[in-house]
Scaffold this motif. Structure first.
Motif, PDB file in Angstrom:
ATOM      1  N   ILE A 171      -4.644 -31.937  -4.592  1.00  0.00           N
ATOM      2  CA  ILE A 171      -5.161 -30.907  -5.482  1.00  0.00           C
ATOM      3  C   ILE A 171      -4.713 -29.552  -4.938  1.00  0.00           C
ATOM      4  N   LYS A 172      -4.065 -28.752  -5.772  1.00  0.00           N
ATOM      5  CA  LYS A 172      -3.571 -27.449  -5.340  1.00  0.00           C
ATOM      6  C   LYS A 172      -4.745 -26.516  -5.048  1.00  0.00           C
ATOM      7  N   VAL A 173      -4.668 -25.864  -3.893  1.00  0.00           N
ATOM      8  CA  VAL A 173      -5.696 -24.900  -3.494  1.00  0.00           C
ATOM      9  C   VAL A 173      -5.004 -23.692  -2.873  1.00  0.00           C
ATOM     10  N   HIS A 174      -5.700 -22.583  -2.851  1.00  0.00           N
ATOM     11  CA  HIS A 174      -5.184 -21.384  -2.193  1.00  0.00           C
ATOM     12  C   HIS A 174      -5.609 -21.435  -0.730  1.00  0.00           C
ATOM     13  N   HIS A 175      -4.789 -20.898   0.141  1.00  0.00           N
ATOM     14  CA  HIS A 175      -5.081 -20.875   1.579  1.00  0.00           C
ATOM     15  C   HIS A 175      -6.498 -20.347   1.846  1.00  0.00           C
ATOM     16  N   ASP A 176      -6.874 -19.252   1.195  1.00  0.00           N
ATOM     17  CA  ASP A 176      -8.181 -18.638   1.439  1.00  0.00           C
ATOM     18  C   ASP A 176      -9.343 -19.496   0.955  1.00  0.00           C
ATOM     19  N   ASP A 177      -9.099 -20.428   0.032  1.00  0.00           N
ATOM     20  CA  ASP A 177     -10.154 -21.352  -0.400  1.00  0.00           C
ATOM     21  C   ASP A 177     -10.503 -22.330   0.711  1.00  0.00           C
ATOM     22  N   VAL A 178      -9.496 -22.743   1.475  1.00  0.00           N
ATOM     23  CA  VAL A 178      -9.690 -23.717   2.549  1.00  0.00           C
ATOM     24  C   VAL A 178     -10.050 -23.023   3.860  1.00  0.00           C
ATOM     25  N   PHE A 179      -9.416 -21.891   4.119  1.00  0.00           N
ATOM     26  CA  PHE A 179      -9.603 -21.167   5.383  1.00  0.00           C
ATOM     27  C   PHE A 179     -10.069 -19.730   5.113  1.00  0.00           C
ATOM     28  N   PRO A 180     -11.294 -19.535   4.609  1.00  0.00           N
ATOM     29  CA  PRO A 180     -11.745 -18.174   4.280  1.00  0.00           C
ATOM     30  C   PRO A 180     -11.875 -17.264   5.502  1.00  0.00           C
ATOM     31  N   HIS A 181     -11.974 -17.823   6.689  1.00  0.00           N
ATOM     32  CA  HIS A 181     -12.081 -17.032   7.925  1.00  0.00           C
ATOM     33  C   HIS A 181     -10.743 -16.977   8.662  1.00  0.00           C
ATOM     34  N   GLY A 182      -9.674 -17.422   8.014  1.00  0.00           N
ATOM     35  CA  GLY A 182      -8.363 -17.450   8.639  1.00  0.00           C
ATOM     36  C   GLY A 182      -8.068 -18.817   9.230  1.00  0.00           C
ATOM     37  N   ALA A 183      -6.875 -18.953   9.787  1.00  0.00           N
ATOM     38  CA  ALA A 183      -6.444 -20.195  10.425  1.00  0.00           C
ATOM     39  C   ALA A 183      -5.525 -19.824  11.577  1.00  0.00           C
ATOM     40  N   TYR A 184      -5.576 -20.631  12.639  1.00  0.00           N
ATOM     41  CA  TYR A 184      -4.808 -20.346  13.839  1.00  0.00           C
ATOM     42  C   TYR A 184      -4.115 -21.609  14.328  1.00  0.00           C
ATOM     43  N   ILE A 185      -2.821 -21.501  14.608  1.00  0.00           N
ATOM     44  CA  ILE A 185      -2.070 -22.625  15.135  1.00  0.00           C
ATOM     45  C   ILE A 185      -2.497 -22.848  16.583  1.00  0.00           C
ATOM     46  N   VAL A 186      -2.847 -24.101  16.913  1.00  0.00           N
ATOM     47  CA  VAL A 186      -3.296 -24.409  18.276  1.00  0.00           C
ATOM     48  C   VAL A 186      -2.410 -25.445  18.966  1.00  0.00           C
ATOM     49  N   GLY A 187      -1.335 -25.820  18.343  1.00  0.00           N
ATOM     50  CA  GLY A 187      -0.432 -26.801  18.945  1.00  0.00           C
ATOM     51  C   GLY A 187       0.991 -26.560  18.483  1.00  0.00           C
ATOM     52  N   GLU A 188       1.844 -27.467  18.845  1.00  0.00           N
ATOM     53  CA  GLU A 188       3.248 -27.387  18.450  1.00  0.00           C
ATOM     54  C   GLU A 188       3.445 -28.032  17.079  1.00  0.00           C
ATOM     55  N   VAL A 189       4.491 -27.618  16.381  1.00  0.00           N
ATOM     56  CA  VAL A 189       4.887 -28.287  15.138  1.00  0.00           C
ATOM     57  C   VAL A 189       5.615 -29.550  15.564  1.00  0.00           C
ATOM     58  N   GLU A 190       5.135 -30.696  15.097  1.00  0.00           N
ATOM     59  CA  GLU A 190       5.695 -31.984  15.512  1.00  0.00           C
ATOM     60  C   GLU A 190       6.123 -32.813  14.316  1.00  0.00           C
ATOM     61  N   ALA A 191       7.133 -33.630  14.525  1.00  0.00           N
ATOM     62  CA  ALA A 191       7.585 -34.560  13.493  1.00  0.00           C
ATOM     63  C   ALA A 191       6.516 -35.625  13.281  1.00  0.00           C
ATOM     64  N   VAL A 192       6.288 -35.993  12.022  1.00  0.00           N
ATOM     65  CA  VAL A 192       5.356 -37.079  11.699  1.00  0.00           C
ATOM     66  C   VAL A 192       6.141 -38.376  11.679  1.00  0.00           C
ATOM     67  N   ARG A 193       5.661 -39.345  12.405  1.00  0.00           N
ATOM     68  CA  ARG A 193       6.347 -40.636  12.521  1.00  0.00           C
ATOM     69  C   ARG A 193       6.041 -41.513  11.314  1.00  0.00           C
ATOM     70  N   ASP A 194       7.076 -42.155  10.790  1.00  0.00           N
ATOM     71  CA  ASP A 194       6.919 -43.133   9.716  1.00  0.00           C
ATOM     72  C   ASP A 194       6.640 -44.471  10.386  1.00  0.00           C
ATOM     73  N   PHE A 195       5.392 -44.879  10.382  1.00  0.00           N
ATOM     74  CA  PHE A 195       5.003 -46.083  11.115  1.00  0.00           C
ATOM     75  C   PHE A 195       5.540 -47.371  10.498  1.00  0.00           C
ATOM     76  N   GLU A 196       5.840 -47.355   9.214  1.00  0.00           N
ATOM     77  CA  GLU A 196       6.380 -48.556   8.573  1.00  0.00           C
ATOM     78  C   GLU A 196       7.856 -48.767   8.900  1.00  0.00           C
ATOM     79  N   ARG A 197       8.619 -47.684   9.058  1.00  0.00           N
ATOM     80  CA  ARG A 197      10.059 -47.794   9.311  1.00  0.00           C
ATOM     81  C   ARG A 197      10.421 -47.670  10.786  1.00  0.00           C
ATOM     82  N   SER A 198       9.502 -47.202  11.612  1.00  0.00           N
ATOM     83  CA  SER A 198       9.791 -47.005  13.030  1.00  0.00           C
ATOM     84  C   SER A 198       9.605 -48.290  13.816  1.00  0.00           C
TER      85      SER A 198
END
Length: 142
Positions: A7-34
């Motif tokens: 369901i499409k939402v606006h960033h401020d609807d989900v994070f009205p107090h803001g959002a902060y990155i706390v980790g690294e951007v990581e690849a998501v593993r495809d568990f069925e093909r890996s």
């Protein structure tokens, strides 16, 4: 009415107090093909783009303890780069998500079922200074 995607939402609807990155951007593993020896990165079923994940802190004081940190999956052809600089006086980097969608699902962790949410985005960027969502004609935030 069937909703087959998030369901499409606006960033401020989900994070009205803001959002902060706390980790690294990581690849998501495809568990069925890996395999153990050959990991395969997941691709978005609709766009065919690679899927990445980033952990995000929600500073909402009313958020449940188990909902303070969420993962947002981003579909992009290359690994997204966290935007901007770490906020002064903060150990984390502020972020806003574009093309944000939410998909509710039933999480039956430990035999106790509860509704949980999966978040996806098409991109991330530095927050706009002082920007507030602009109202749409139907009263929703743009």
């Amino acid at each position: 009415m069937a909703i087959s995607r998030g369901i499409k939402v606006h960033h401020d609807d989900v994070f009205p107090h803001g959002a902060y990155i706390v980790g690294e951007v990581e690849a998501v593993r495809d568990f069925e093909r890996s395999t153990r020896e050959r990991p395969v990165q997941a691709t978005d079923k609709e766009t065919g783009q690679l899927v990445w994940s980033v952990s995000v802190l929600d500073p909402d004081p009313d958020a449940r303890k188990d909902a303070k940190t969420v993962n947002v999956k981003i579909s992009a052809p290359v690994q997204p780069v966290p935007p901007g600089e770490i906020a002064p006086g903060m150990p984390f980097r502020p972020v806003e998500f574009d093309g944000l969608t939410v998909t509710p699902y039933l999480n039956e962790n430990g035999g106790r079922a509860r509704v949980a949410f999966s978040f996806r985005a098409t991109g991330m960027r530095a927050p706009r200074a002082g920007a507030k969502p602009t109202p749409r004609a139907n009263g929703e935030a743009a």
